[in-house]
Design an enzyme around this catalytic site. Structure first.
Site, mmCIF file in Angstrom:
data_model
loop_
_atom_site.group_PDB
_atom_site.id
_atom_site.type_symbol
_atom_site.label_atom_id
_atom_site.label_comp_id
_atom_site.label_asym_id
_atom_site.label_seq_id
_atom_site.Cartn_x
_atom_site.Cartn_y
_atom_site.Cartn_z
ATOM 1 N N HIS A 112 0.818 -1.216 0.000
ATOM 2 C CA HIS A 112 0.000 0.000 0.000
ATOM 3 C C HIS A 112 0.851 1.266 0.000
ATOM 4 C CE1 HIS A 112 1.170 -1.443 3.870
ATOM 5 N NE2 HIS A 112 1.116 -0.214 4.325
ATOM 6 N N ASP A 275 -5.579 -2.253 -2.647
ATOM 7 C CA ASP A 275 -4.288 -1.573 -2.500
ATOM 8 C C ASP A 275 -3.334 -1.892 -3.648
ATOM 9 O OD1 ASP A 275 -3.588 -4.186 -1.832
ATOM 10 O OD2 ASP A 275 -2.077 -3.537 -0.400
ATOM 11 N N ASP A 277 -0.882 -3.995 -4.247
ATOM 12 C CA ASP A 277 -0.662 -5.365 -4.699
ATOM 13 C C ASP A 277 -1.911 -6.238 -4.571
ATOM 14 O OD1 ASP A 277 -0.458 -5.203 -1.925
ATOM 15 O OD2 ASP A 277 0.809 -6.970 -1.810
ATOM 16 N N ARG A 280 -5.225 -5.981 0.033
ATOM 17 C CA ARG A 280 -6.081 -5.277 0.986
ATOM 18 C C ARG A 280 -7.418 -4.901 0.359
ATOM 19 N NH1 ARG A 280 -2.677 -1.097 4.748
ATOM 20 N NH2 ARG A 280 -1.105 -2.616 5.363
#
Ligand code: G1P
Ligand code: ZN
Length: 541
Positions: A112, A275, A277, A280
């Site tokens: 993030h 986020d 990657d 999240r």
């Protein structure tokens, strides 16, 4: 073709909560990526092995992938499976590691944290189970970085990562795969896609903000192409090296565009963000924000409504700073519950041992035993599946949940870029007071326990100490404080605040108001302003 390059140890290559994260210029510095990659291969061994490789597409992702591939070849790896364009979301990488029964994978991401030439980059290793390397392994990698004298790399042209298919690099096979298809197929096994298609066909409106990060292609394929959500449901859907200047952290502060739309007139039925990657998630109903701790609890209470979880849950795990809302659900369901240190790696053993099915963290992380990472889009799909079955709004589901279980008011206050010595001094001083706290009355609340959380893994018996200071009050209110292990600038102090309301009255307060005495107690007990100079948090979630 293999060159052995002399190098010297570089200080500070110590993985934190989730891999090694540094400013991009540091990672691009001479031998920096190479040293750390060699340390990974020295510790896990590369000869004859198969790995997965991919990243969130941030600046330097493509160049780093070429270096890691050439080093994998030089270290004797047999095969690397790479996402097309060197792109893989973290949950998709975890899935590919498991699906192909590989020896692990390397994920290039700083999650993030913002990306770009002056922002953050990161590398982490995941084990053959698909989960982040445990502390014993990351510690060995760090140790190796302090002593290595050379690394091995193949001299070669760049591999064509834009074309799906098989190539070779030296004697190593490189399989470039579509980053989305296997992941999407996994989601189809877990959720009732026909019911979700019917939901969208019935006029259900959604907004998904991919924040110019890796989730875009996954969300477009699954939500728009397979489930029939309206075109344009996914915004900021193209992953960009600098995330379009966005801070790809799905919380109310950074996903403010989504929040404004969901709180405004004519808001869609459901909103979500993910986020850098893709591990999240934040979920939002029309006019109502869902705290990650509540999201975990609602998902635990309703997971059986989705086909993949129809048999029920083995247990639920949450990180220690996450609110106890999920515990109340576990108790009601009569299933096991676990409290682990911060960081997804601590869930791995519980998942592998079949002790838990669902896991979550207050930091917008939720996941299950389908992979060994948290999974943003998975959480969104589980919410959608629940909404499709219950035919209620997010607000109705939350208020029924609180009426049944009570409400754990919850908030996290982050104080960022504090001088490290000041933050350390505050935590050290706070630790020194812990033994004397029980029995004291602060803001009208009696302290019943105070400690520095230590965790003994119930599966392998490993002990992780000093995982965060907790102060617990007689009325179940709680303060937790710890320093972030993912930041790249100074120290970030995280203050986690919780207060329980049993209901039926007092379930609809603004969390910051409900928590006001707990917030005052936290500042007073830690002498926060005195030590750090901070008065107000930089981010409130
Ligand atoms: C943060 C979160 C933690 C999460 C980690 C990786 O770590 O707090 O829950 O697992 O990012 O996404 P921290 O910076 O607090 O060490
Ligand atoms: Zn992430």
């Amino acid at each position: 073709m293999i060159t052995t390059v002399a190098t010297k140890p570089i200080a500070g290559q110590k993985p934190g909560t989730s891999g090694l994260r540094k400013k991009t210029p540091v990672f691009m510095g001479r031998h920096y990526l190479e040293n750390f990659t060699q340390a990974i291969f020295d510790v896990v061994g590369a000869a004859g092995k198969t790995f997965v490789l991919g990243g969130d597409g941030r600046y330097f992702n493509d160049r780093a992938a070429q270096v890691i591939l050439r080093m994998a070849a030089a270290n004797g790896a047999a095969r690397v499976i790479v996402g097309q364009g060197a792109i893989l979301s973290t949950p998709a990488a975890s899935h590919l590691i498991r699906l192909n029964k590989t020896d692990g994978g390397i994920i290039m991401s700083a999650s993030h944290n913002p990306g770009g030439p002056e922002e953050d980059f990161g590398v982490k290793f995941n084990m053959p189970n698909g989960g982040p390397a445990p502390e014993s392994v990351t510690e060995a990698m760090f140790q190796r970085t302090t002593e290595l004298t050379e690394y091995r790399i193949v001299e070669a042209q760049d591999v064509d990562l834009n074309t799906v298919g098989r190539q070779t690099l030296g004697g190593m096979i490189v399989d470039v795969v579509d980053p989305v298809s296997d992941y999407a197929a996994l989601m189809e096994t877990l959720f009732d896609f026909p019911a979700l298609r019917a939901l969208f066909a019935g006029g259900f409106r959604m907004r998904m903000d991919a924040m110019c990060a890796v989730t875009g292609p996954y969300a477009v394929e699954i939500l728009e192409n397979r489930l029939g959500a309206a075109k344009g449901t996914v915004t900021h859907e193209t992953p960009l090296p600098d995330f379009g200047g966005m801070h790809p952290d799905p919380n109310p502060t950074w996903a403010h565009e989504l929040m404004a739309e969901m709180m405004g007139d004519n808001a869609p039925d459901f909103g979500a963000a993910s986020d850098g990657d893709g591990d999240r998630n934040m979920v939002v109903g029309r006019g109502i924000y869902v705290s990650p701790s509540d999201s975990l609890a609602v998902l635990a209470a309703n997971a059986h409504l989705a086909p993949g979880y129809a048999r029920g849950l083995a247990g639920v795990a949450r990180s220690m700073p996450t609110s106890a809302a999920a515990d109340r659900v576990a108790d009601a369901l009569g299933i096991a519950k676990f409290e682990t240190p911060t960081g997804w790696k601590f869930f791995g053993n519980l998942l592998d041992a079949g002790k838990v099915t669902l896991c979550g963290e207050e930091s917008f992380g939720t996941g299950s035993d389908h992979v060994r990472e948290k999974d943003g889009l998975w959480a969104v799909l589980l919410w959608l599946n629940i909404l499709a079955v219950r035919k209620q709004s997010v607000a109705q589901i939350l208020s029924e949940h609180w009426a049944k279980y009570g409400r754990n008011y919850y908030s996290r206050h982050d104080f960022e870029a504090i001088a490290t010595d000041k933050a350390d001094a505050m935590i050290t001083a706070l630790r020194a007071t812990l033994a004397d706290l029980p029995g004291q009355v602060v803001e009208g609340m009696t302290i019943t326990a105070a400690d520095d959380f230590a965790y003994t893994d119930p599966v392998d018996g490993s002990v992780s100490a000093r995982q965060g200071v907790r102060i617990i009050f007689a009325d179940s209110s709680r303060i937790v404080m710890r320093l972030s292990g993912t930041g790249t600038e100074g120290a970030t102090l995280r203050v986690y605040l919780e207060r329980y309301a049993a209901g039926p009255d007092g379930l609809d307060l603004d969390p910051q108001e409900a928590l006001a005495p707990v917030i005052r107690a936290a500042h007073g007990l830690a002498r926060l302003t005195e030590f750090t100079g901070c008065t107000a948090p930089d981010v409130v979630t």
